[in-house]
Design a protein around this motif. Structure first.
Motif, short mmCIF file in Angstrom:
data_model
loop_
_atom_site.label_atom_id
_atom_site.label_comp_id
_atom_site.label_asym_id
_atom_site.label_seq_id
_atom_site.Cartn_x
_atom_site.Cartn_y
_atom_site.Cartn_z
N ALA A 169 89.09 56.91 196.09
CA ALA A 169 89.75 55.81 196.10
C ALA A 169 91.10 56.29 195.13
O ALA A 169 91.00 56.87 194.14
CB ALA A 169 89.29 54.70 195.63
N ASP A 170 92.30 55.40 195.24
CA ASP A 170 93.58 55.47 194.41
C ASP A 170 93.10 54.89 192.94
O ASP A 170 92.11 54.13 192.92
CB ASP A 170 94.30 55.01 194.81
N GLN A 171 93.17 55.88 191.82
CA GLN A 171 93.25 55.27 190.56
C GLN A 171 94.66 54.81 189.91
O GLN A 171 95.55 55.44 190.00
CB GLN A 171 93.03 56.55 189.39
N VAL A 172 94.71 53.50 190.16
CA VAL A 172 96.04 52.81 189.85
C VAL A 172 95.86 52.06 188.27
O VAL A 172 94.92 51.42 188.04
CB VAL A 172 96.11 51.72 190.64
N ALA A 173 96.84 52.34 187.59
CA ALA A 173 96.78 51.85 186.31
C ALA A 173 96.96 50.04 186.27
O ALA A 173 97.65 49.89 187.41
CB ALA A 173 97.98 52.48 185.45
N VAL A 174 96.61 49.34 185.57
CA VAL A 174 96.78 48.03 185.32
C VAL A 174 97.41 47.66 184.10
O VAL A 174 97.09 48.18 183.08
CB VAL A 174 95.19 47.20 185.42
N SER A 175 98.45 46.78 184.18
CA SER A 175 99.16 46.57 183.08
C SER A 175 99.32 45.10 182.96
O SER A 175 99.01 44.34 184.17
CB SER A 175 100.57 47.07 183.34
N HIS A 176 99.65 44.47 181.94
CA HIS A 176 99.78 42.88 181.59
C HIS A 176 101.34 42.66 181.50
O HIS A 176 101.51 41.64 180.82
CB HIS A 176 98.87 42.34 180.75
N ASP A 177 102.02 43.73 181.62
CA ASP A 177 103.39 43.37 181.13
C ASP A 177 104.37 43.30 182.40
O ASP A 177 104.83 44.21 183.13
CB ASP A 177 103.83 44.95 180.42
N VAL A 178 104.68 42.15 182.66
CA VAL A 178 105.38 41.59 183.65
C VAL A 178 106.78 42.14 183.73
O VAL A 178 107.54 42.29 184.64
CB VAL A 178 105.23 40.09 184.05
N SER A 179 107.36 42.62 182.59
CA SER A 179 108.75 43.15 182.43
C SER A 179 108.67 44.37 183.26
O SER A 179 109.92 44.66 183.69
CB SER A 179 108.94 43.17 180.76
N LYS A 180 107.71 45.14 183.38
CA LYS A 180 107.85 46.34 184.29
C LYS A 180 108.22 46.00 185.75
O LYS A 180 108.86 46.50 186.22
CB LYS A 180 106.50 47.04 184.29
N LEU A 181 107.70 44.83 186.07
CA LEU A 181 108.16 44.36 187.58
C LEU A 181 109.66 43.77 187.49
O LEU A 181 110.31 44.30 188.36
CB LEU A 181 107.19 43.24 188.13
N VAL A 182 109.96 43.08 186.80
CA VAL A 182 111.14 42.54 186.62
C VAL A 182 112.21 43.78 186.46
O VAL A 182 113.36 43.68 187.44
CB VAL A 182 111.33 41.59 185.33
#
Length: 169
Positions: free
Chosen positions: A2-15
């Protein structure tokens, strides 16, 4: 594997990823179970990740959002190899002050009467989750990924700065 995907709580990355991509494919739920997608112009995203879209009060998408607030937004910039998928909830907003605040004269093509058009509404999207893929277009990186796959049988695994799931806190 399975893919190993990092999880972040920093919505500024999406913005940051979508701020220069103005058109999103917005998908709503139609008739209770069918997906309905259409391109939508995104106003400047807010720092907290709130997204705003102009629409007509009497549009089909407004009816769909009032029936089921869940939406999906897809952003892509193939020239930069940037792809973003956002899951969120939408709310219809008719606040005249907010409409005037977000108004841009380029919207007049859709709203000839300007920001005072009585049929204007906003869709306010709150991000529930987002995922981005930001793959450098470098020929060297693609060659490395190819050689790695051929030699080791393993595929390139993007680092957290190239692929990440963002869940606002």
């Amino acid at each position: 594997m399975a893919d190993q995907v990092a999880v972040s709580h920093d919505v500024s990355k999406l913005v940051e990823k979508i701020k220069d991509i103005k058109i999103a494919m917005m998908t709503t739920i139609e008739h209770g179970n069918e997906l309905h997608s259409r391109p939508m112009y995104t106003t400047e995203p807010e720092e907290d990740g709130t997204l705003w879209f102009f629409t007509e009060k009497d549009s089909q998408k407004v009816d769909e959002v009032q029936q089921d607030r869940h939406i999906n937004l897809g952003y892509s910039d193939p020239s930069a190899n940037t792809y973003v998928a956002i899951t969120g909830t939408a709310q219809v907003v008719t606040d005249r002050a907010k409409i005037k605040e977000l108004w841009n004269e380029s919207l007049r093509g859709w709203f000839p009467n300007g920001s005072d058009d009585p049929n204007i509404a906003l869709l306010r999207v709150t991000i529930d989750k987002g995922e981005f893929w930001d793959t450098p277009s470098s020929t060297l990186l693609r060659a490395y990924a190819y050689v790695k796959a051929v030699v080791t049988g393993e595929r390139d695994q993007p680092s957290p700065d190239r692929q990440s799931v963002v869940i606002p806190s």
